[in-house]
Design an enzyme around this catalytic site. Structure first.
Site, PDB file in Angstrom:
ATOM      1  N   VAL A  88     -18.821  37.800 -19.676  1.00 38.71           N
ATOM      2  CA  VAL A  88     -17.674  36.977 -20.091  1.00 38.71           C
ATOM      3  C   VAL A  88     -17.491  37.034 -21.609  1.00 38.71           C
ATOM      4  O   VAL A  88     -16.587  36.403 -22.152  1.00 38.71           O
ATOM      5  CB  VAL A  88     -17.859  35.520 -19.596  1.00 38.71           C
ATOM      6  CG1 VAL A  88     -17.744  35.483 -18.068  1.00 38.71           C
ATOM      7  CG2 VAL A  88     -19.167  34.882 -20.040  1.00 38.71           C
ATOM      8  N   HIS A 104     -15.856  38.078 -13.855  1.00 41.27           N
ATOM      9  CA  HIS A 104     -16.243  36.657 -13.918  1.00 41.27           C
ATOM     10  C   HIS A 104     -15.523  35.891 -15.014  1.00 41.27           C
ATOM     11  O   HIS A 104     -15.964  34.806 -15.386  1.00 41.27           O
ATOM     12  CB  HIS A 104     -17.769  36.557 -14.101  1.00 41.27           C
ATOM     13  CG  HIS A 104     -18.517  37.116 -12.933  1.00 41.27           C
ATOM     14  ND1 HIS A 104     -19.832  37.516 -13.005  1.00 41.27           N
ATOM     15  CD2 HIS A 104     -18.119  37.379 -11.672  1.00 41.27           C
ATOM     16  CE1 HIS A 104     -20.217  37.978 -11.822  1.00 41.27           C
ATOM     17  NE2 HIS A 104     -19.190  37.918 -10.998  1.00 41.27           N
ATOM     18  N   SER A 172     -28.971  42.767 -12.990  1.00 38.62           N
ATOM     19  CA  SER A 172     -30.022  42.648 -11.959  1.00 38.62           C
ATOM     20  C   SER A 172     -29.438  42.876 -10.569  1.00 38.62           C
ATOM     21  O   SER A 172     -30.160  42.891  -9.578  1.00 38.62           O
ATOM     22  CB  SER A 172     -30.647  41.247 -12.031  1.00 38.62           C
ATOM     23  OG  SER A 172     -29.623  40.272 -11.787  1.00 38.62           O
TER      24      SER A 172
HETATM   25  N1  APR Z   1     -30.715  46.842 -21.950  1.00 38.35           N
HETATM   26  C1  APR Z   1     -30.426  47.067 -20.640  1.00 38.35           C
HETATM   27  N2  APR Z   1     -30.707  46.179 -19.647  1.00 38.35           N
HETATM   28  C2  APR Z   1     -31.336  45.033 -20.030  1.00 38.35           C
HETATM   29  C3  APR Z   1     -31.673  44.736 -21.369  1.00 38.35           C
HETATM   30  C4  APR Z   1     -31.338  45.709 -22.347  1.00 38.35           C
HETATM   31  N3  APR Z   1     -31.643  45.514 -23.646  1.00 38.35           N
HETATM   32  N4  APR Z   1     -32.284  43.506 -21.392  1.00 38.35           N
HETATM   33  C5  APR Z   1     -32.299  43.062 -20.115  1.00 38.35           C
HETATM   34  N5  APR Z   1     -31.738  43.986 -19.295  1.00 38.35           N
HETATM   35  C6  APR Z   1     -31.518  43.917 -17.848  1.00 38.35           C
HETATM   36  C7  APR Z   1     -32.542  43.090 -17.086  1.00 38.35           C
HETATM   37  O1  APR Z   1     -33.657  43.905 -16.748  1.00 38.35           O
HETATM   38  C8  APR Z   1     -31.731  42.697 -15.852  1.00 38.35           C
HETATM   39  O2  APR Z   1     -31.796  43.699 -14.864  1.00 38.35           O
HETATM   40  O3  APR Z   1     -30.280  43.259 -17.647  1.00 38.35           O
HETATM   41  C9  APR Z   1     -30.300  42.601 -16.387  1.00 38.35           C
HETATM   42  C10 APR Z   1     -29.847  41.174 -16.588  1.00 38.35           C
HETATM   43  O4  APR Z   1     -29.757  40.570 -15.314  1.00 38.35           O
HETATM   44  P1  APR Z   1     -29.134  39.097 -15.223  1.00 38.35           P
HETATM   45  O5  APR Z   1     -29.729  38.245 -16.300  1.00 38.35           O
HETATM   46  O6  APR Z   1     -29.270  38.690 -13.800  1.00 38.35           O
HETATM   47  O7  APR Z   1     -27.616  39.283 -15.605  1.00 38.35           O
HETATM   48  P2  APR Z   1     -26.447  39.813 -14.671  1.00 38.35           P
HETATM   49  O8  APR Z   1     -26.953  40.823 -13.711  1.00 38.35           O
HETATM   50  O9  APR Z   1     -25.343  40.227 -15.576  1.00 38.35           O
HETATM   51  O10 APR Z   1     -26.016  38.483 -13.875  1.00 38.35           O
HETATM   52  C11 APR Z   1     -24.930  38.630 -12.992  1.00 38.35           C
HETATM   53  O11 APR Z   1     -25.021  36.261 -12.578  1.00 38.35           O
HETATM   54  O12 APR Z   1     -25.263  34.155 -13.367  1.00 38.35           O
HETATM   55  C12 APR Z   1     -24.345  35.072 -12.953  1.00 38.35           C
HETATM   56  O13 APR Z   1     -22.110  35.161 -13.578  1.00 38.35           O
HETATM   57  C13 APR Z   1     -23.382  35.408 -14.053  1.00 38.35           C
HETATM   58  O14 APR Z   1     -22.342  37.533 -14.493  1.00 38.35           O
HETATM   59  C14 APR Z   1     -23.579  36.890 -14.255  1.00 38.35           C
HETATM   60  C15 APR Z   1     -24.177  37.343 -12.944  1.00 38.35           C
END
Ligand code: APR
Length: 228
Positions: A88, A104, A172
């Site tokens: 976002v 989102h 993730s």
């Molecule tokens: N470079 C690449 N990947 C990374 C880095 C980095 N520097 N740091 C962390 N990650 C990875 C983590 O290993 C994980 O797989 O980014 C991912 C983050 O996962 P989440 O925190 O679950 O974020 P996201 O997948 O975007 O969440 C999806 O969940 O809460 C809702 O709406 C919210 O859009 C969000 C959705």
């Protein structure tokens, strides 16, 4: 011209200083999703929800794109590029990407709580209880909360269907329907995932896994794709 589709999540913005959700120290460690990111939480306590997003909006407004966001724009030298993001923040746009779909929503936008199409750009400004939209209803963040429909998901799925190359960065793949997009790719196209960790859904041998941070991994992949 080949079409590259990039699906991004919070991990691509981590190196721009914005917290992810599920890593250690992530946003969902300090906050309850139900309280600050659900429609029920909104009706229970608007002020708490507004405060959560006001803080994130201000941080996002001050954040700058990192090498991964910029590398994606470099792909446009040789490919048509569409970004489908769960994020976002507007770091893709700040880097210069134009074809960006926000599944989102966007922190820099507010909307009427009664009319999802009544949207205004508020940049990094806060929203307070009593701030009204032009239809007289309370302004709320233009964010898709848990339990709400994802209006752009069909558009996004149709775009993934057209991808000649599919790249997933920093998600993730824990949240649907966004995570389900990875199943819409044509058979046999090159698929890459850039993430230090190993999202379950991409364990197959049809994925090339670049186990690095996005700011390192994406520029390397872009160089490779531009040199091919
Ligand atoms: N470079 C690449 N990947 C990374 C880095 C980095 N520097 N740091 C962390 N990650 C990875 C983590 O290993 C994980 O797989 O980014 C991912 C983050 O996962 P989440 O925190 O679950 O974020 P996201 O997948 O975007 O969440 C999806 O969940 O809460 C809702 O709406 C919210 O859009 C969000 C959705």
């Amino acid at each position: 011209m080949q079409h590259i589709v990039v699906l991004t999540g919070a991990g691509i913005s981590a190196e721009s200083g914005l917290k992810t959700f599920r890593d250690s120290g992530g946003l969902w460690e300090g906050h309850s999703i139900d309280e600050v990111a659900s429609i029920e939480g909104w009706y229970r306590n608007r002020e708490k929800v507004l405060d959560f997003y006001n803080k994130r909006r201000e941080q996002a407004s001050l954040a700058t794109p990192n090498a991964a966001h910029i590398a994606i724009t470099n792909l446009e030298k040789k490919f048509r590029v569409t970004i489908i993001t769960q994020n976002v923040d507007d770091l893709h746009e700040k880097a210069g990407s134009q074809d960006v779909i926000h599944l989102h929503g966007l922190l820099k936008e507010a909307r009427s709580e009664n009319d999802p199409d009544l949207i205004i750009d508020i940049g990094g400004d806060p929203i307070h209880v009593g701030d009204l939209a032009s239809d007289g209803s309370q302004l709320r963040p233009n964010i898709v909360w848990f339990g709400e429909p994802v209006p752009m998901i069909e558009v996004a799925a149709n775009i993934v269907l057209k991808a000649d190359i599919f790249i997933v960065i920093g998600t993730s793949l824990a949240v649907y329907p966004a995570a389900g997009l990875i199943h819409y790719t044509k058979e046999g196209i090159p698929k890459y995932i850039i993430d230090p960790n190993f999202p379950e859904l991409t364990m197959g041998d049809d994925w090339t896994h670049i186990r690095e941070g996005a700011a390192m991994g994406m520029p390397k992949l872009v160089d490779e794709l531009l040199d091919n």
